[in-house]
Write a protein that holds these residues in place. Sequence first.
Motif, PDB file in Angstrom:
ATOM      1  N   GLU A 172       0.856  -1.178   0.000  1.00 56.40           N
ATOM      2  CA  GLU A 172       0.000   0.000   0.000  1.00 56.40           C
ATOM      3  C   GLU A 172       0.899   1.238   0.000  1.00 56.40           C
ATOM      4  O   GLU A 172       2.024   1.202   0.523  1.00 56.40           O
ATOM      5  N   ILE A 173       0.429   2.322  -0.617  1.00 61.39           N
ATOM      6  CA  ILE A 173       1.139   3.596  -0.592  1.00 61.39           C
ATOM      7  C   ILE A 173       0.329   4.560   0.262  1.00 61.39           C
ATOM      8  O   ILE A 173      -0.858   4.801  -0.001  1.00 61.39           O
ATOM      9  N   ILE A 174       0.958   5.101   1.305  1.00 67.67           N
ATOM     10  CA  ILE A 174       0.271   6.022   2.198  1.00 67.67           C
ATOM     11  C   ILE A 174       0.986   7.366   2.197  1.00 67.67           C
ATOM     12  O   ILE A 174       2.143   7.475   1.784  1.00 67.67           O
ATOM     13  N   MET A 175       0.273   8.396   2.674  1.00 68.16           N
ATOM     14  CA  MET A 175       0.782   9.764   2.603  1.00 68.16           C
ATOM     15  C   MET A 175       0.740  10.420   3.983  1.00 68.16           C
ATOM     16  O   MET A 175      -0.235  10.273   4.726  1.00 68.16           O
ATOM     17  N   PHE A 176       1.819  11.153   4.289  1.00 69.20           N
ATOM     18  CA  PHE A 176       1.895  11.972   5.492  1.00 69.20           C
ATOM     19  C   PHE A 176       2.084  13.426   5.071  1.00 69.20           C
ATOM     20  O   PHE A 176       2.500  13.710   3.935  1.00 69.20           O
ATOM     21  N   GLN A 177       1.807  14.353   5.989  1.00 72.26           N
ATOM     22  CA  GLN A 177       2.004  15.766   5.674  1.00 72.26           C
ATOM     23  C   GLN A 177       2.660  16.495   6.843  1.00 72.26           C
ATOM     24  O   GLN A 177       2.587  16.059   7.997  1.00 72.26           O
ATOM     25  N   SER A 178       3.314  17.623   6.501  1.00 72.37           N
ATOM     26  CA  SER A 178       4.060  18.401   7.483  1.00 72.37           C
ATOM     27  C   SER A 178       4.170  19.840   6.996  1.00 72.37           C
ATOM     28  O   SER A 178       4.089  20.107   5.791  1.00 72.37           O
ATOM     29  N   THR A 179       4.395  20.747   7.921  1.00 64.73           N
ATOM     30  CA  THR A 179       4.652  22.139   7.546  1.00 64.73           C
ATOM     31  C   THR A 179       6.123  22.497   7.677  1.00 64.73           C
ATOM     32  O   THR A 179       6.532  23.568   7.228  1.00 64.73           O
ATOM     33  N   ASN A 180       6.927  21.596   8.264  1.00 66.23           N
ATOM     34  CA  ASN A 180       8.332  21.955   8.538  1.00 66.23           C
ATOM     35  C   ASN A 180       9.333  20.828   8.282  1.00 66.23           C
ATOM     36  O   ASN A 180      10.519  20.972   8.599  1.00 66.23           O
ATOM     37  N   LEU A 181       8.902  19.707   7.740  1.00 66.60           N
ATOM     38  CA  LEU A 181       9.722  18.524   7.461  1.00 66.60           C
ATOM     39  C   LEU A 181      10.121  17.745   8.715  1.00 66.60           C
ATOM     40  O   LEU A 181      10.760  16.694   8.593  1.00 66.60           O
TER      41      LEU A 181
ATOM     42  N   SER B 103      -3.410  10.138   4.474  1.00 66.22           N
ATOM     43  CA  SER B 103      -4.344   9.250   3.785  1.00 66.22           C
ATOM     44  C   SER B 103      -3.613   8.052   3.201  1.00 66.22           C
ATOM     45  O   SER B 103      -2.381   8.012   3.149  1.00 66.22           O
ATOM     46  N   SER B 104      -4.390   7.085   2.727  1.00 67.18           N
ATOM     47  CA  SER B 104      -3.888   5.998   1.887  1.00 67.18           C
ATOM     48  C   SER B 104      -4.257   6.342   0.454  1.00 67.18           C
ATOM     49  O   SER B 104      -5.424   6.628   0.160  1.00 67.18           O
ATOM     50  N   ILE B 105      -3.275   6.339  -0.461  1.00 62.90           N
ATOM     51  CA  ILE B 105      -3.567   6.790  -1.819  1.00 62.90           C
ATOM     52  C   ILE B 105      -3.568   5.663  -2.854  1.00 62.90           C
ATOM     53  O   ILE B 105      -4.067   5.849  -3.958  1.00 62.90           O
ATOM     54  N   TYR B 106      -3.016   4.486  -2.514  1.00 59.15           N
ATOM     55  CA  TYR B 106      -3.005   3.395  -3.497  1.00 59.15           C
ATOM     56  C   TYR B 106      -2.818   2.075  -2.771  1.00 59.15           C
ATOM     57  O   TYR B 106      -1.992   1.966  -1.861  1.00 59.15           O
ATOM     58  N   GLN B 107      -3.577   1.048  -3.192  1.00 59.68           N
ATOM     59  CA  GLN B 107      -3.498  -0.269  -2.575  1.00 59.68           C
ATOM     60  C   GLN B 107      -3.337  -1.336  -3.646  1.00 59.68           C
ATOM     61  O   GLN B 107      -4.033  -1.313  -4.668  1.00 59.68           O
TER      62      GLN B 107
ATOM     63  N   ASN C 217      -0.788 -10.390  -5.046  1.00 63.64           N
ATOM     64  CA  ASN C 217       0.302 -10.870  -4.176  1.00 63.64           C
ATOM     65  C   ASN C 217       1.547  -9.979  -4.240  1.00 63.64           C
ATOM     66  O   ASN C 217       2.680 -10.462  -4.323  1.00 63.64           O
ATOM     67  N   LEU C 218       1.332  -8.663  -4.191  1.00 63.17           N
ATOM     68  CA  LEU C 218       2.407  -7.704  -4.359  1.00 63.17           C
ATOM     69  C   LEU C 218       2.728  -6.948  -3.070  1.00 63.17           C
ATOM     70  O   LEU C 218       1.828  -6.589  -2.302  1.00 63.17           O
ATOM     71  N   LEU C 219       4.012  -6.695  -2.890  1.00 60.58           N
ATOM     72  CA  LEU C 219       4.481  -5.697  -1.946  1.00 60.58           C
ATOM     73  C   LEU C 219       5.014  -4.550  -2.790  1.00 60.58           C
ATOM     74  O   LEU C 219       5.681  -4.785  -3.807  1.00 60.58           O
ATOM     75  N   LEU C 220       4.722  -3.322  -2.405  1.00 61.44           N
ATOM     76  CA  LEU C 220       5.127  -2.145  -3.159  1.00 61.44           C
ATOM     77  C   LEU C 220       6.288  -1.453  -2.460  1.00 61.44           C
ATOM     78  O   LEU C 220       6.340  -1.405  -1.232  1.00 61.44           O
ATOM     79  N   GLU C 221       7.218  -0.917  -3.268  1.00 65.79           N
ATOM     80  CA  GLU C 221       8.385  -0.230  -2.708  1.00 65.79           C
ATOM     81  C   GLU C 221       8.644   1.055  -3.489  1.00 65.79           C
ATOM     82  O   GLU C 221       8.133   1.261  -4.588  1.00 65.79           O
TER      83      GLU C 221
END
Length: 481
Positions: free
Chosen positions: A190-199, A206-210, A216-220
């Motif tokens: 799965e591809i997930i997303m985080f956010q920040s204002t200062n790194l 959110s989760s953006i792609y599964q 039978n895949l692992l994503l990298e």
Amino acid sequence: MNRLQKANEYIRNNKTKTTNRPYFHFSPEIGWMNDPNGFSFYKGKYHLFYQYYPYDIVWNDMHWGHAKTEDFITWEYLPVALANDKAYDANGCFSGSAIEKDGNLYLMYTGHIDPNLGFDRDEREVAERQCIAFSKDGVTFEKYEQNPVIGEKQLPEGYLICDFRDPKVLEVDGVYYCVLAVRNVQRRGEIIMFQSTNLLDWAFHSSIYQAKFEDNLLLECPDLFHVDGKSVLLFSEMPCDPEYQEVVQNTTAYVIGEMDFEKGIFTPEKKGLLDYGQTFYAPQSTEGKNHERLLIGWMHRWHQTLPPKEYGFNGMMSLPRKLTIQHGELTQQAAIQHEAYFKQIVSLENKQLQNEVFDIESEGAGYLKLHFSRSSSTKFMVEFHKKDTTSTRIHVDVTNNRISYDSDYGNQGIITINDCFRDDENTLEFYVDLHSVELFINDGEKVATFTSYDQDKGKTISISAQHNIELTHVHFEGFLS
């Protein structure tokens, strides 16, 4: 002596021992290299970091190697940027990315913990967390004292910390976003997303792609960017568990779609393969100096014969590729300057072939471009690294609209690419180096990479056909080593 000093001293004392490095594909000075990391344009130069183990030609404790360039042919090797010298990255500084903020270069990487270093994997003992390092000069990096910045506290329930890696950071309208690969509790990618204002302070977005369960895949190594009015998500695919090793190939995919950053929703429209070969993985993109989107990937040799020990190195990067979207497809074109490094050797118009072989002496490296129409060609073959009866063979089957290739080097079997040709004029571009061939079909509509470290390969390029064909143009440039 700390780990960083030890690595840099070892490289200084031993780098002259390497042999047989490629002519114009990036390779490490010595030792093992895999994923490109931190690919960025910073202070007028392209910076490339990479997964690195300087002490041997096999994978082990991951450091971050570092080099910079202006043209992707001539490289300046810089000191190793990161070593696994903290409790949170004790078993490796795994892949990540770079971004400029306030004139400083920030690296975001995965701190890897695995007491068995993957050789006897026990997921209960494995943890991957995201960390920050920063630099004022782009050479010497300091790790953030409050690392890791994304760990169990920020990772929601339903995901496994043992496979949570490869942060790719981008900035949109003053907000920083980070896409990450993770294994969910269904053991799929799965591809997930985080956010920040200062790194430094991050929150789950959110989760953006599964990946589909049945695939039978692992994503990298995810990557997210905007090009030609569309959002593009990249990721590399691998078997989610060892039981699928024989049926799932390591490939790299792209998905064209629309990303709503505010809502955290990615809407996919079209999925495709970045490379149709079996030796291209973990690519990373950056915005170039002219605002173009450039991509570079690792030309791997997983599960295959290692280079000879005396080479002293293992690993190469692809040529940089300029990305565009044409007719709804992602296209890739090699982004290097020919004028400075290649010299025209052959330029022929309307070359006829029938039961004959046309040879070009390449000295082991160069650029070949062929033009032909579907109406005047049926089948022909292009051979690279030819020596006596051994070669890498590209079978161009115009009649059946496909290209296949096999080789006496590398033991990869036969690889076939379908739906290759246009109805009118077609082009094939080949970049051949000491250990690789990169094929670009019709201005990069499809691309395939072949890699082999076999010794004593030939240097001849041959073009042959059993039936009468016409190549409207044959152009070859030799590399000026």
